[in-house]
Design a protein around this motif. Structure first.
Motif, PDB file in Angstrom:
ATOM      1  N   GLU A  84      29.226  44.801  37.204  1.00  0.00           N
ATOM      2  CA  GLU A  84      30.716  45.592  37.178  1.00  0.00           C
ATOM      3  C   GLU A  84      31.574  44.530  37.237  1.00  0.00           C
ATOM      4  O   GLU A  84      31.718  43.715  38.101  1.00  0.00           O
ATOM      5  N   TYR A  85      32.627  44.704  36.372  1.00  0.00           N
ATOM      6  CA  TYR A  85      33.766  43.636  36.762  1.00  0.00           C
ATOM      7  C   TYR A  85      34.933  44.508  37.091  1.00  0.00           C
ATOM      8  O   TYR A  85      35.249  45.689  36.984  1.00  0.00           O
ATOM      9  N   LYS A  86      35.721  43.744  37.932  1.00  0.00           N
ATOM     10  CA  LYS A  86      36.849  44.133  38.589  1.00  0.00           C
ATOM     11  C   LYS A  86      37.972  43.272  38.556  1.00  0.00           C
ATOM     12  O   LYS A  86      37.869  42.116  38.734  1.00  0.00           O
ATOM     13  N   LYS A  87      39.139  43.706  38.088  1.00  0.00           N
ATOM     14  CA  LYS A  87      40.409  42.651  38.092  1.00  0.00           C
ATOM     15  C   LYS A  87      41.509  43.388  38.709  1.00  0.00           C
ATOM     16  O   LYS A  87      41.867  44.692  38.609  1.00  0.00           O
ATOM     17  N   LYS A  88      42.046  42.721  39.506  1.00  0.00           N
ATOM     18  CA  LYS A  88      43.156  42.987  40.531  1.00  0.00           C
ATOM     19  C   LYS A  88      44.321  42.445  40.153  1.00  0.00           C
ATOM     20  O   LYS A  88      44.274  41.046  40.240  1.00  0.00           O
ATOM     21  N   VAL A  89      45.518  42.683  39.733  1.00  0.00           N
ATOM     22  CA  VAL A  89      46.649  42.046  39.483  1.00  0.00           C
ATOM     23  C   VAL A  89      47.633  42.419  40.578  1.00  0.00           C
ATOM     24  O   VAL A  89      48.246  43.719  40.576  1.00  0.00           O
ATOM     25  N   ASP A  90      48.214  41.358  41.518  1.00  0.00           N
ATOM     26  CA  ASP A  90      49.363  41.739  42.480  1.00  0.00           C
ATOM     27  C   ASP A  90      50.543  40.958  41.690  1.00  0.00           C
ATOM     28  O   ASP A  90      50.678  39.860  41.639  1.00  0.00           O
ATOM     29  N   ARG A  91      51.751  41.729  41.441  1.00  0.00           N
ATOM     30  CA  ARG A  91      52.868  41.215  41.052  1.00  0.00           C
ATOM     31  C   ARG A  91      53.680  40.738  41.879  1.00  0.00           C
ATOM     32  O   ARG A  91      53.748  41.262  43.006  1.00  0.00           O
ATOM     33  N   ALA A  92      54.318  39.810  41.648  1.00  0.00           N
ATOM     34  CA  ALA A  92      55.584  39.255  42.490  1.00  0.00           C
ATOM     35  C   ALA A  92      56.431  40.268  42.890  1.00  0.00           C
ATOM     36  O   ALA A  92      57.074  40.329  44.036  1.00  0.00           O
ATOM     37  N   ASP A  93      56.702  41.272  42.142  1.00  0.00           N
ATOM     38  CA  ASP A  93      57.684  42.425  42.346  1.00  0.00           C
ATOM     39  C   ASP A  93      57.076  43.493  43.418  1.00  0.00           C
ATOM     40  O   ASP A  93      57.671  44.542  43.708  1.00  0.00           O
ATOM     41  N   GLY A  94      55.891  43.210  43.790  1.00  0.00           N
ATOM     42  CA  GLY A  94      55.171  44.239  44.622  1.00  0.00           C
ATOM     43  C   GLY A  94      54.123  45.200  44.192  1.00  0.00           C
ATOM     44  O   GLY A  94      53.518  45.880  44.573  1.00  0.00           O
ATOM     45  N   SER A  95      54.144  45.364  42.663  1.00  0.00           N
ATOM     46  CA  SER A  95      53.339  46.269  42.269  1.00  0.00           C
ATOM     47  C   SER A  95      52.221  45.637  41.909  1.00  0.00           C
ATOM     48  O   SER A  95      51.667  44.616  41.968  1.00  0.00           O
ATOM     49  N   GLU A  96      50.975  46.684  41.900  1.00  0.00           N
ATOM     50  CA  GLU A  96      49.912  46.368  41.948  1.00  0.00           C
ATOM     51  C   GLU A  96      48.809  47.041  40.768  1.00  0.00           C
ATOM     52  O   GLU A  96      49.143  48.210  40.636  1.00  0.00           O
ATOM     53  N   SER A  97      48.105  46.511  40.006  1.00  0.00           N
ATOM     54  CA  SER A  97      46.977  47.431  39.301  1.00  0.00           C
ATOM     55  C   SER A  97      45.593  46.802  39.441  1.00  0.00           C
ATOM     56  O   SER A  97      45.632  45.761  39.620  1.00  0.00           O
ATOM     57  N   LYS A  98      44.730  47.860  38.964  1.00  0.00           N
ATOM     58  CA  LYS A  98      43.487  47.563  39.168  1.00  0.00           C
ATOM     59  C   LYS A  98      42.717  47.964  38.075  1.00  0.00           C
ATOM     60  O   LYS A  98      43.003  49.064  37.522  1.00  0.00           O
TER      61      LYS A  98
END
Length: 100
Positions: free
Chosen positions: A72-86
């Motif tokens: 299972e692959y998981k990708k988490k992106v925390d952006r500098a502007d405070g938004s997040e996506s998974k």
């Protein structure tokens, strides 16, 4: 005989030149976004557990984490502007969650 030898040498040189230069653009296009980010010298890259965990920090303050657990692959992106996506990929099923 001399002209034949010179002509064949010229044709050989041209064919070698064309063959050696033809694939340079395709290599960059075939790289994934993660591979391009890892190759960027400005980004800080950490690889753990034999490549099962990858953490990339960009100069802009973005942080990307990629993890593989039991197929299972998981990708988490925390952006500098405070938004997040998974993004989660499990058996071909893709689940996306975005927090703004």
């Amino acid at each position: 005989m001399k002209n034949l030898f010179k002509s064949s040498l010229l044709i050989l040189a041209l064919s070698i030149g064309f063959v050696s230069c033809r694939n340079t653009d395709n290599e960059d296009k075939e790289k994934t976004e993660v591979e391009r980010m890892m190759d960027d010298p400005d980004n800080k890259v950490e690889v753990k557990d034999g490549g099962d965990k990858i953490k990339i920090e960009t100069p802009e303050g973005d942080e990307i984490k990629i993890k593989k657990d039991d197929g299972e692959y998981k990708k988490k992106v925390d952006r500098a502007d405070g938004s997040e996506s998974k993004v989660k990929v499990d058996d071909g099923e893709v689940k996306v969650k975005t927090d703004n």
